[in-house]
Scaffold this motif. Structure first.
Motif, short mmCIF file in Angstrom:
data_model
loop_
_atom_site.label_atom_id
_atom_site.label_comp_id
_atom_site.label_asym_id
_atom_site.label_seq_id
_atom_site.Cartn_x
_atom_site.Cartn_y
_atom_site.Cartn_z
N GLU A 298 0.85 -1.18 0.00
CA GLU A 298 0.00 0.00 0.00
C GLU A 298 0.88 1.23 0.00
OE1 GLU A 298 -3.36 0.20 -0.15
OE2 GLU A 298 -3.48 -1.99 -0.23
N THR A 299 0.45 2.26 -0.72
CA THR A 299 1.19 3.52 -0.68
C THR A 299 0.62 4.47 0.37
OG1 THR A 299 -0.21 4.45 -2.43
CG2 THR A 299 1.82 3.33 -3.10
N PHE A 300 -0.56 4.16 0.89
CA PHE A 300 -1.09 4.93 2.01
C PHE A 300 -1.96 4.04 2.91
CE2 PHE A 300 -3.91 7.93 4.19
CZ PHE A 300 -2.96 8.76 4.76
N GLY A 301 -3.03 3.48 2.38
CA GLY A 301 -3.90 2.61 3.18
C GLY A 301 -5.01 3.38 3.85
N LEU A 302 -5.82 4.08 3.05
CA LEU A 302 -6.88 4.92 3.59
C LEU A 302 -7.87 4.17 4.48
CD1 LEU A 302 -8.20 7.66 3.80
CD2 LEU A 302 -9.28 7.27 1.58
N PRO A 303 -8.27 2.91 4.14
CA PRO A 303 -9.21 2.21 5.04
C PRO A 303 -8.70 2.07 6.47
CG PRO A 303 -9.13 1.12 2.91
CD PRO A 303 -8.04 2.15 2.90
N ILE A 304 -7.40 2.08 6.66
CA ILE A 304 -6.85 2.03 8.03
C ILE A 304 -7.35 3.22 8.83
CG2 ILE A 304 -4.72 2.14 9.39
CD1 ILE A 304 -3.32 0.71 7.04
N LEU A 305 -7.27 4.41 8.24
CA LEU A 305 -7.72 5.61 8.93
C LEU A 305 -9.24 5.64 9.08
CD1 LEU A 305 -5.51 8.51 7.51
CD2 LEU A 305 -5.21 7.20 9.61
N GLU A 306 -9.96 5.15 8.07
CA GLU A 306 -11.42 5.12 8.17
C GLU A 306 -11.85 4.27 9.37
OE1 GLU A 306 -12.33 5.57 3.37
OE2 GLU A 306 -12.54 3.62 4.36
N ALA A 307 -11.22 3.10 9.52
CA ALA A 307 -11.55 2.24 10.65
C ALA A 307 -11.17 2.89 11.97
CB ALA A 307 -10.84 0.89 10.50
N MET A 308 -9.97 3.46 12.04
CA MET A 308 -9.55 4.11 13.28
C MET A 308 -10.48 5.25 13.67
SD MET A 308 -5.42 4.34 12.91
CE MET A 308 -4.38 2.90 13.11
N ALA A 309 -10.85 6.06 12.67
CA ALA A 309 -11.74 7.19 12.96
C ALA A 309 -13.08 6.72 13.50
CB ALA A 309 -11.94 8.03 11.70
N SER A 310 -13.48 5.49 13.13
CA SER A 310 -14.74 4.92 13.57
C SER A 310 -14.60 4.13 14.87
CB SER A 310 -15.30 4.01 12.48
OG SER A 310 -15.39 4.68 11.23
N ALA A 311 -13.41 4.22 15.50
CA ALA A 311 -13.11 3.54 16.76
C ALA A 311 -13.15 2.03 16.62
CB ALA A 311 -14.03 4.00 17.88
N CYS A 312 -12.68 1.54 15.48
CA CYS A 312 -12.58 0.10 15.27
C CYS A 312 -11.11 -0.32 15.41
CB CYS A 312 -13.08 -0.27 13.88
SG CYS A 312 -12.99 -2.04 13.49
N PRO A 313 -10.81 -1.32 16.23
CA PRO A 313 -9.43 -1.82 16.31
C PRO A 313 -8.93 -2.27 14.95
CG PRO A 313 -10.75 -2.71 18.10
CD PRO A 313 -11.71 -2.03 17.17
N VAL A 314 -7.65 -2.05 14.68
CA VAL A 314 -7.08 -2.35 13.37
C VAL A 314 -5.89 -3.29 13.50
CG1 VAL A 314 -5.89 -1.38 11.35
CG2 VAL A 314 -7.84 -0.16 12.37
N VAL A 315 -5.87 -4.30 12.62
CA VAL A 315 -4.69 -5.13 12.39
C VAL A 315 -4.29 -4.91 10.94
CG1 VAL A 315 -3.81 -7.48 12.16
CG2 VAL A 315 -5.28 -6.88 14.10
N THR A 316 -3.05 -4.56 10.69
CA THR A 316 -2.60 -4.34 9.32
C THR A 316 -1.19 -4.87 9.15
OG1 THR A 316 -2.52 -2.71 7.52
CG2 THR A 316 -1.68 -2.01 9.68
N SER A 317 -0.66 -4.72 7.95
CA SER A 317 0.63 -5.32 7.61
C SER A 317 1.80 -4.48 8.11
CB SER A 317 0.74 -5.50 6.10
OG SER A 317 -0.28 -6.34 5.62
#
Length: 389
Positions: A298-317
């Motif tokens: 990924e060159t940015f990974g916008l869904p990561i921020l969308e999930a974080m902003a929605s207070a959803c825990p994130v697991v990513t690479s």
């Protein structure tokens, strides 16, 4: 001969929106729908935007009278014809519109505006070449180096992409402008989890607490690795389902994913939602126990921020731009190791969950479209400065 004050203050910027398919909007589409309105609010007298659209794509970029439009025959619903028209029509049409700065991905064969800003969002032609067709790959590999040479400025959205651009294109560092993307905080914000779950249960058939994946189903997004991790963690996840949200653009690959789920014995635990409007994804983020984004590149990974902003825990690479975007507010896993992904999913559903729910909105709050827009407009002004006719 010096320019008059009236002409020196004029700046007409053309923004190429033709590379998006209006029937299958990409991340680039959502980027521009957020940034263009923000930039128009900041325009000075004599400055204007002119959007390069097709008859089919124009309805997806309706900003009223605040912008002008330059109509081309095709956008990316007809990729080859779109590419041809960009190269053949631009040298004629853009000068007729008095364009001073062209913002595009690939430079037309013939110079079409005095100044060129190149906006690169991915380098899949080099980093994940098998994710695109051979003709498209060849075209990009031939066009990127020339475009980089001609550009007055190159906008990139992460340090990871800067590194990739330097590795493959060897760009003059003075041309590079690092401008992160952002998240729509009016849409993506913490909400009532119970209400969100009731919504996705009623509309999409979700039955149990769930692990979430949101992305177009391209192989490099690694839904395959997530399915393997979900199967490996199933005994620790109880009755949780895996909910996959995103269009299956590669039908053969989607079939392979479903066959894999059947072989691993988790087919009945996966809800294949398909593509949904962007405003629907917030309900999934709010309701999920964890959002997993195990992409290989990924060159940015916008869904990561969308999930974080929605207070959803994130697991990513733990590779490319994803750790940079996550900024310590997500759990990181090796995308090539299903057990690594599985371990982090279990942690996010358990002891780490509340910490991540609290930290995510703080991290996402550091990224706003207003800031992205202001910095992008500054680049246009910078390259335009000193322009003469």
């Amino acid at each position: 001969m010096p320019l008059s004050r009236r002409h020196s203050d004029r700046m007409r910027v053309a923004i190429n929106l033709l590379t998006d398919d209006p029937f299958n909007p990409s991340g680039a589409h959502w980027f521009w729908t957020r940034v263009i309105p923000e930039m128009t609010r900041l325009l000075r007298d004599g400055e204007s935007f002119h959007l390069m659209v097709s008859p089919k794509s124009r309805p997806t970029h309706d900003y009223g009278s605040s912008v002008g439009y330059i109509t081309y025959p095709w956008s990316n619903e007809k990729r080859n014809l779109r590419t041809l028209s960009e190269h053949v029509y631009s040298p004629l049409r853009l000068p007729l519109s008095g364009i001073d700065v062209l913002n595009t991905l690939m430079a037309p064969i013939v110079k079409s505006a005095p100044k060129l800003v190149v906006h690169i969002k991915t380098l899949h032609a080099y980093t994940t070449p098998h994710a695109i067709s051979p003709p498209a790959r060849l075209y990009r590999q031939l066009s990127y180096p020339r475009t980089a040479r001609l550009a007055d400025a190159i906008i990139l959205n992460s340090r990871s992409l800067v590194d990739e651009v330097q590795q493959y294109l060897k760009v003059d560092p003075a041309k590079i402008r690092l401008i992160p993307e952002a998240v729509d905080h009016d849409l993506f914000n913490p909400g009532d989890r119970d209400e969100a779950f009731a919504h996705v249960a009623k509309r999409y058939g979700v039955r149990e607490n769930f692990v979430l994946f949101v992305s177009s189903l391209w192989p490099y997004k690694n839904c395959e690795g997530l399915i393997r991790a979900f199967a490996a963690a199933k005994s620790d996840l109880g009755d949780r389902q895996l909910v996959v949200v995103g269009p299956g653009r590669d039908v053969e690959y989607v079939g392979e994913l479903k066959a894999l789920a059947a072989r691993l014995g988790v087919a009945d635990d996966i809800v294949w939602v398909g593509g949904v409007p962007l405003e629907e994804t917030v309900h999934f983020y709010r309701a999920a126990d964890v959002f997993v984004y195990p992409s290989h590149n990924e060159t940015f990974g916008l869904p990561i921020l969308e999930a974080m902003a929605s207070a959803c825990p994130v697991v990513t690479s733990n590779v490319t731009a994803m750790p940079e975007t996550a900024g310590g507010a997500a759990l990181l896993a090796d995308p090539k190791d299903a057990d690594s992904i599985a371990d982090q999913i279990v942690k996010a559903c358990g002891p780490e969950g509340e910490r991540l729910r609290a930290r995510g909105p703080e991290r996402a709050g550091e990224f706003t479209w207003a800031a992205t827009a202001a910095r992008t407009l500054d680049v246009y002004r910078e390259v335009h400065e000193g322009h003469t006719v």
